[in-house]
Design a protein around this motif. Structure first.
Motif, PDB file in Angstrom:
ATOM      1  N   ARG A  88       0.729  -1.269   0.188  1.00  8.24           N
ATOM      2  CA  ARG A  88      -0.578  -0.412  -0.163  1.00  8.24           C
ATOM      3  C   ARG A  88       0.665   1.204   0.042  1.00  8.24           C
ATOM      4  NH1 ARG A  88      -5.556   0.874   4.610  1.00  8.24           N
ATOM      5  NH2 ARG A  88      -5.574   3.271   3.623  1.00  8.24           N
ATOM      6  N   LYS A 200      -8.438  12.279  -0.884  1.00  5.56           N
ATOM      7  CA  LYS A 200      -7.566  11.862  -0.204  1.00  5.56           C
ATOM      8  C   LYS A 200      -7.420  11.427   0.258  1.00  5.56           C
ATOM      9  CE  LYS A 200      -3.500  14.446   0.996  1.00  5.56           C
ATOM     10  NZ  LYS A 200      -3.131  15.589   1.435  1.00  5.56           N
ATOM     11  N   LYS A 201      -8.938  11.519   1.490  1.00 13.59           N
ATOM     12  CA  LYS A 201      -9.990  11.065   2.435  1.00 13.59           C
ATOM     13  C   LYS A 201     -10.406   9.360   2.124  1.00 13.59           C
ATOM     14  CE  LYS A 201     -10.264  15.029   5.844  1.00 13.59           C
ATOM     15  NZ  LYS A 201     -11.061  15.580   6.535  1.00 13.59           N
ATOM     16  N   ASP A 204      -8.165   6.527   1.060  1.00  6.10           N
ATOM     17  CA  ASP A 204      -8.241   5.803   2.368  1.00  6.10           C
ATOM     18  C   ASP A 204      -9.578   4.686   2.579  1.00  6.10           C
ATOM     19  OD1 ASP A 204      -5.101   6.755   2.729  1.00  6.10           O
ATOM     20  OD2 ASP A 204      -5.759   8.552   4.753  1.00  6.10           O
ATOM     21  N   ASP A 208      -9.221   1.177   2.699  1.00  5.36           N
ATOM     22  CA  ASP A 208     -10.018   0.341   3.976  1.00  5.36           C
ATOM     23  C   ASP A 208     -10.419  -0.196   3.941  1.00  5.36           C
ATOM     24  OD1 ASP A 208      -7.938   2.058   5.120  1.00  5.36           O
ATOM     25  OD2 ASP A 208      -9.325   3.850   6.277  1.00  5.36           O
ATOM     26  N   SER A 216      -5.318   3.320   7.155  1.00  4.56           N
ATOM     27  CA  SER A 216      -4.602   4.463   7.137  1.00  4.56           C
ATOM     28  C   SER A 216      -4.755   5.323   8.488  1.00  4.56           C
ATOM     29  CB  SER A 216      -6.010   5.284   6.339  1.00  4.56           C
ATOM     30  OG  SER A 216      -7.237   5.359   7.249  1.00  4.56           O
ATOM     31  N   SER A 217      -6.218   4.042  10.055  1.00  5.12           N
ATOM     32  CA  SER A 217      -5.721   4.619  10.985  1.00  5.12           C
ATOM     33  C   SER A 217      -4.092   3.881  11.745  1.00  5.12           C
ATOM     34  CB  SER A 217      -7.039   4.199  11.735  1.00  5.12           C
ATOM     35  OG  SER A 217      -7.087   2.863  11.293  1.00  5.12           O
ATOM     36  N   ASN A 220       0.526   6.642   8.497  1.00  3.01           N
ATOM     37  CA  ASN A 220       0.234   7.900   8.567  1.00  3.01           C
ATOM     38  C   ASN A 220       1.060   7.875   7.329  1.00  3.01           C
ATOM     39  OD1 ASN A 220       0.667  10.677   8.358  1.00  3.01           O
ATOM     40  ND2 ASN A 220       1.589  11.291   9.912  1.00  3.01           N
ATOM     41  N   TYR A 221       0.221   7.879   5.766  1.00  6.67           N
ATOM     42  CA  TYR A 221       0.543   7.626   5.096  1.00  6.67           C
ATOM     43  C   TYR A 221       1.249   9.187   4.391  1.00  6.67           C
ATOM     44  CZ  TYR A 221      -1.952   2.773   4.382  1.00  6.67           C
ATOM     45  OH  TYR A 221      -1.217   1.387   4.722  1.00  6.67           O
TER      46      TYR A 221
END
Length: 257
Positions: A88, A200-201, A204, A208, A216-217, A220-221
């Protein structure tokens, strides 16, 4: 005869390189709509007859610009070929290279999407469209390589998807491609919301939901992405900062350095 054909092909490549460079300079000054083949011919060293054999219409020129854009994008990806990380994390190389390509070569980057428009493809020879498709497939293969690595390291499982990894890679590419195309002409009603952070969110959340770890949690991408910029694209970032590049509308490819 083979040597003559090689020289002819090399000569055509040089001519196309000259034509696309002139086209870029014109587009920077006046935009795509004001671009004419007649003006390019007037500024080039190529005869009118030879020019129209290579570039019979504006759509063909756009496709050559698009191919040039993909080639540059692939060059950037290859610069980070030795990046070591989880599957990832490796996918972030494609995002980082896309940002750089868009910022440093905006004209040829946008031409990638214009070249793929249905009306543009109809006006271009099947042979040239095939070259464009082959280049795009190289980008899609980058996704496929990440999927294969995810399966190998156990960070991703494709068992719940009734499709091959090649098909999954295509749809992941199409998702990003479609979002990019849509964002070009989309402006939020309040005219102040940047789509960058939202996209971006979304990426993630999308990964996910596929169960692709680390989630993503868990990692820290944004930090990983910054490391990629710092290690592989220092020269490009310096060029961007030197040119004081600014976007005049929201763009999902925007990323703070």
């Amino acid at each position: 005869m083979k040597e003559k054909r090689s020289r002819a092909r090399l000569s055509d490549d040089k001519r196309i390189k000259e034509v696309t460079l002139i086209a870029e300079l014109i587009i920077v000054k006046r935009g795509f709509k004001e671009l004419t083949l007649q003006e390019i011919i007037a500024q080039s060293s190529i005869s009118r007859g030879t020019f129209f054999k290579l570039i019979p219409n504006k759509e063909t020129l756009i496709t050559h610009l698009g191919i040039k854009g993909i080639n540059y994008w692939l060059e950037l990806i290859n610069k980070a070929g030795d990046f070591e990380g989880l599957a990832r994390e490796k996918m972030l190389v494609l995002h980082a290279s896309q940002v750089i390509a868009n910022k440093l070569n905006r004209i040829i980057y946008q031409s990638i999407f214009m070249a793929n428009a249905a009306l543009n493809r109809l006006a271009v020879t099947p042979e040239l469209n095939l070259i464009l498709d082959d280049r795009i497939n190289e980008l899609i293969q980058f996704y496929n390589n990440c999927i294969q690595l995810g399966l190998k390291e156990g960070s991703f499982s494709a068992k719940s998807y009734a499709m091959s990894t090649e098909e999954l890679a295509y749809f992941m590419w199409a998702n990003r491609y479609g979002a990019t195309v849509s964002s070009i002409n989309y402006m939020p009603y309040n005219n102040i919301s940047d789509l960058t952070e939202k996209y971006k969110k979304f990426v993630d959340v999308h990964l996910d939901c596929m169960g692709w770890r680390p989630l993503s949690s868990e990692l820290n991408y944004s930090r990983v992405l910054l490391d990629i910029y710092t290690k592989y694209y220092k020269k490009e970032i310096a060029q961007i900062k030197k040119s004081d590049w600014r976007d005049d509308q929201p763009s999902i490819t925007e990323q703070e350095f």
